[in-house]
Motif scaffolding. Structure first.
Motif, PDB file in Angstrom:
ATOM      1  N   PHE A   1       1.103  -1.252   0.183  1.00 45.38           N
ATOM      2  CA  PHE A   1      -0.218  -0.124  -0.150  1.00 45.38           C
ATOM      3  C   PHE A   1       0.821   1.034  -0.304  1.00 45.38           C
ATOM      4  O   PHE A   1       2.308   1.156   0.659  1.00 45.38           O
ATOM      5  CB  PHE A   1      -0.641   0.334   1.165  1.00 45.38           C
ATOM      6  N   ILE A   2       0.783   2.507  -0.914  1.00 46.24           N
ATOM      7  CA  ILE A   2       1.067   3.668  -0.388  1.00 46.24           C
ATOM      8  C   ILE A   2       0.170   4.382  -0.347  1.00 46.24           C
ATOM      9  O   ILE A   2      -0.872   4.593   0.039  1.00 46.24           O
ATOM     10  CB  ILE A   2       1.625   4.148  -1.869  1.00 46.24           C
ATOM     11  N   PHE A   3       1.080   5.578   1.186  1.00 46.24           N
ATOM     12  CA  PHE A   3      -0.549   6.722   1.206  1.00 46.24           C
ATOM     13  C   PHE A   3      -0.386   7.670   0.395  1.00 46.24           C
ATOM     14  O   PHE A   3       0.612   8.201  -0.022  1.00 46.24           O
ATOM     15  CB  PHE A   3       0.414   7.257   2.306  1.00 46.24           C
ATOM     16  N   ASP A   4      -2.083   8.258   0.597  1.00 42.30           N
ATOM     17  CA  ASP A   4      -2.233   9.547   0.069  1.00 42.30           C
ATOM     18  C   ASP A   4      -2.098  10.795   1.078  1.00 42.30           C
ATOM     19  O   ASP A   4      -2.115  10.649   1.685  1.00 42.30           O
ATOM     20  CB  ASP A   4      -3.017   9.420  -1.124  1.00 42.30           C
ATOM     21  N   THR A   5      -0.600  11.081   0.783  1.00 39.87           N
ATOM     22  CA  THR A   5      -0.358  12.209   1.960  1.00 39.87           C
ATOM     23  C   THR A   5      -0.770  13.507   1.567  1.00 39.87           C
ATOM     24  O   THR A   5      -0.737  14.395   0.468  1.00 39.87           O
ATOM     25  CB  THR A   5       1.271  12.196   2.116  1.00 39.87           C
ATOM     26  N   PRO A   6      -1.273  14.488   3.002  1.00 48.40           N
ATOM     27  CA  PRO A   6      -1.140  14.156   4.003  1.00 48.40           C
ATOM     28  C   PRO A   6      -2.221  13.504   4.890  1.00 48.40           C
ATOM     29  O   PRO A   6      -2.921  13.089   3.864  1.00 48.40           O
ATOM     30  CB  PRO A   6      -1.147  15.540   4.730  1.00 48.40           C
ATOM     31  N   LEU A   7      -1.802  12.448   5.537  1.00 46.57           N
ATOM     32  CA  LEU A   7      -2.755  12.167   6.525  1.00 46.57           C
ATOM     33  C   LEU A   7      -3.529  13.050   7.620  1.00 46.57           C
ATOM     34  O   LEU A   7      -2.483  13.994   8.543  1.00 46.57           O
ATOM     35  CB  LEU A   7      -2.459  10.714   7.302  1.00 46.57           C
ATOM     36  N   GLU A   8      -4.269  12.323   8.432  1.00 48.25           N
ATOM     37  CA  GLU A   8      -4.936  13.994   9.041  1.00 48.25           C
ATOM     38  C   GLU A   8      -5.632  13.179   9.564  1.00 48.25           C
ATOM     39  O   GLU A   8      -6.244  11.621  10.058  1.00 48.25           O
ATOM     40  CB  GLU A   8      -6.568  14.155   8.106  1.00 48.25           C
ATOM     41  N   TYR A   9      -5.576  14.007  11.032  1.00 48.64           N
ATOM     42  CA  TYR A   9      -5.327  13.353  12.137  1.00 48.64           C
ATOM     43  C   TYR A   9      -7.129  14.143  12.831  1.00 48.64           C
ATOM     44  O   TYR A   9      -8.008  14.696  11.943  1.00 48.64           O
ATOM     45  CB  TYR A   9      -4.678  14.262  13.345  1.00 48.64           C
ATOM     46  N   THR A  10      -8.285  13.030  13.591  1.00 50.46           N
ATOM     47  CA  THR A  10      -9.750  12.967  13.469  1.00 50.46           C
ATOM     48  C   THR A  10      -9.615  13.830  14.677  1.00 50.46           C
ATOM     49  O   THR A  10      -9.014  13.710  15.451  1.00 50.46           O
ATOM     50  CB  THR A  10     -10.442  11.589  13.104  1.00 50.46           C
ATOM     51  N   ARG A  11     -10.721  13.916  15.242  1.00 42.33           N
ATOM     52  CA  ARG A  11     -11.617  14.905  16.636  1.00 42.33           C
ATOM     53  C   ARG A  11     -10.895  13.875  17.916  1.00 42.33           C
ATOM     54  O   ARG A  11     -10.527  14.485  18.708  1.00 42.33           O
ATOM     55  CB  ARG A  11     -12.251  15.374  16.425  1.00 42.33           C
ATOM     56  N   ARG A  12     -11.151  12.451  17.070  1.00 40.27           N
ATOM     57  CA  ARG A  12     -11.665  11.959  18.436  1.00 40.27           C
ATOM     58  C   ARG A  12      -9.655  11.201  18.523  1.00 40.27           C
ATOM     59  O   ARG A  12      -9.423   9.919  19.465  1.00 40.27           O
ATOM     60  CB  ARG A  12     -11.580  10.735  17.725  1.00 40.27           C
ATOM     61  N   GLY A  13      -8.574  11.432  17.860  1.00 37.03           N
ATOM     62  CA  GLY A  13      -7.353  11.208  17.804  1.00 37.03           C
ATOM     63  C   GLY A  13      -6.771   9.978  17.047  1.00 37.03           C
ATOM     64  O   GLY A  13      -5.766   9.556  17.107  1.00 37.03           O
ATOM     65  N   GLY A  14      -7.882   9.411  16.080  1.00 39.10           N
ATOM     66  CA  GLY A  14      -7.390   8.965  15.229  1.00 39.10           C
ATOM     67  C   GLY A  14      -6.914   9.637  13.614  1.00 39.10           C
ATOM     68  O   GLY A  14      -6.802  10.070  13.829  1.00 39.10           O
ATOM     69  N   LEU A  15      -6.387   8.513  12.816  1.00 37.76           N
ATOM     70  CA  LEU A  15      -5.821   9.229  11.651  1.00 37.76           C
ATOM     71  C   LEU A  15      -6.164   8.310   9.890  1.00 37.76           C
ATOM     72  O   LEU A  15      -6.772   7.918  10.493  1.00 37.76           O
ATOM     73  CB  LEU A  15      -4.564   8.446  12.492  1.00 37.76           C
ATOM     74  N   ARG A  16      -6.926   9.685   9.702  1.00 38.12           N
ATOM     75  CA  ARG A  16      -7.643   8.940   8.149  1.00 38.12           C
ATOM     76  C   ARG A  16      -6.706   8.649   7.647  1.00 38.12           C
ATOM     77  O   ARG A  16      -5.646  10.345   7.289  1.00 38.12           O
ATOM     78  CB  ARG A  16      -8.419  10.305   7.813  1.00 38.12           C
ATOM     79  N   VAL A  17      -6.839   7.632   6.951  1.00 36.19           N
ATOM     80  CA  VAL A  17      -5.776   7.630   5.739  1.00 36.19           C
ATOM     81  C   VAL A  17      -6.147   7.197   5.071  1.00 36.19           C
ATOM     82  O   VAL A  17      -7.464   6.313   4.728  1.00 36.19           O
ATOM     83  CB  VAL A  17      -4.532   5.736   6.186  1.00 36.19           C
ATOM     84  N   THR A  18      -5.617   7.394   3.321  1.00 35.00           N
ATOM     85  CA  THR A  18      -5.579   6.909   2.355  1.00 35.00           C
ATOM     86  C   THR A  18      -4.996   5.862   1.164  1.00 35.00           C
ATOM     87  O   THR A  18      -3.410   6.444   1.588  1.00 35.00           O
ATOM     88  CB  THR A  18      -6.682   8.066   0.950  1.00 35.00           C
ATOM     89  N   MET A  19      -5.092   4.352   1.517  1.00 32.68           N
ATOM     90  CA  MET A  19      -4.283   3.624   0.658  1.00 32.68           C
ATOM     91  C   MET A  19      -4.752   3.563  -0.833  1.00 32.68           C
ATOM     92  O   MET A  19      -5.553   3.124  -1.237  1.00 32.68           O
ATOM     93  CB  MET A  19      -4.174   2.578   1.632  1.00 32.68           C
ATOM     94  N   ILE A  20      -3.334   3.691  -1.553  1.00 33.22           N
ATOM     95  CA  ILE A  20      -3.707   3.246  -3.076  1.00 33.22           C
ATOM     96  C   ILE A  20      -3.057   2.231  -3.108  1.00 33.22           C
ATOM     97  O   ILE A  20      -1.900   1.908  -2.535  1.00 33.22           O
ATOM     98  CB  ILE A  20      -2.878   4.284  -3.904  1.00 33.22           C
ATOM     99  N   GLY A  21      -3.595   1.222  -4.246  1.00 28.83           N
ATOM    100  CA  GLY A  21      -3.039  -0.647  -4.297  1.00 28.83           C
ATOM    101  C   GLY A  21      -4.010  -1.503  -4.732  1.00 28.83           C
ATOM    102  O   GLY A  21      -4.863  -0.773  -5.120  1.00 28.83           O
TER     103      GLY A  21
END
Length: 216
Positions: free
Chosen positions: A103-123
């Motif tokens: 998988f490749i990350f599409d950056t930037p990754l974004e932090y959510t209000r609850r402390g999670g990390l929103r990630v878009t993975m390409i592949g």
């Protein structure tokens, strides 16, 4: 090209002790993670975008035994932090999983209000289900959607904070950018439960951030 958009949700121990120290500080907010790389020795380099108290951030990084090196730069309200941290099983395991399934990350990754990390993975999105059993203990991955990857739209919008995204979406939906304009800042503020001045301030920051990346 396909993508899978998900949220990485760690438990109270976080993804890495240094990241959790930053998250726990009341005067520092994690906004974006522009890059995260797992090195051959299992140490990790990151490039954060944060806001808040730069002195408090520097104190955390100076005192932590897990920080090998860091550099900070500040422009306007944003703090950019290059941080090289020591190996930690949980984050090493997660990044190794992503690497194994190519998988490749599409950056930037974004932090959510609850402390999670929103990630878009390409592949290969089909590999996503195969990867789930390899997610380290203490981390959940919630799949939001999959689809055909459109880099420009996703990349620009993901650079906005949750609140900025909410305000921009509301402004567009209500006709603020129609010609002629159909609503005012005050109308949008009434919809979102804030003042027109707050809406105007956010929209100016949004426009400055997005337009500066569009205009050569």
């Amino acid at each position: 090209m396909r993508y899978a958009k998900c949220i990485v949700i760690p438990d109270d121990e976080g993804l890495h002790p240094v990241d959790q120290q930053i998250a726990d500080h009341p005067d520092i907010a994690r906004e974006l993670l522009h890059n995260v790389n797992l090195l051959a020795d299992d140490t990790i380099v990151t490039l954060y975008q944060l806001s808040g108290d730069a002195a408090a951030l520097e104190s955390i990084l100076t005192d932590s035994k897990m920080v090998r090196m860091y550099h900070l730069s500040k422009a306007d309200d944003a703090i950019h932090a290059y941080i090289h941290v020591g190996a930690h099983d949980r984050l090493v395991g997660l990044l190794s999983m992503f690497r194994e399934f190519e998988f490749i990350f599409d950056t930037p990754l974004e932090y959510t209000r609850r402390g999670g990390l929103r990630v878009t993975m390409i592949g290969d999105v089909g590999s996503f289900q195969q990867a789930i059993p390899d997610v380290p203990d203490g981390i959940r991955i919630k799949l939001l959607k999959t689809g055909t990857y459109e880099p420009n739209t996703d990349r620009l919008f993901s650079q906005l904070t949750d609140r900025q995204q909410e305000i921009l979406e509301t402004a567009v939906d209500m006709g603020y950018y129609n010609v002629p304009r159909e609503v005012t800042h005050a109308d949008i503020g009434d919809e979102l439960g804030c003042t027109g001045g707050t809406v105007g301030g956010h929209l100016r920051k949004i426009e400055a951030k997005l337009l500066s990346q569009i205009v050569p």
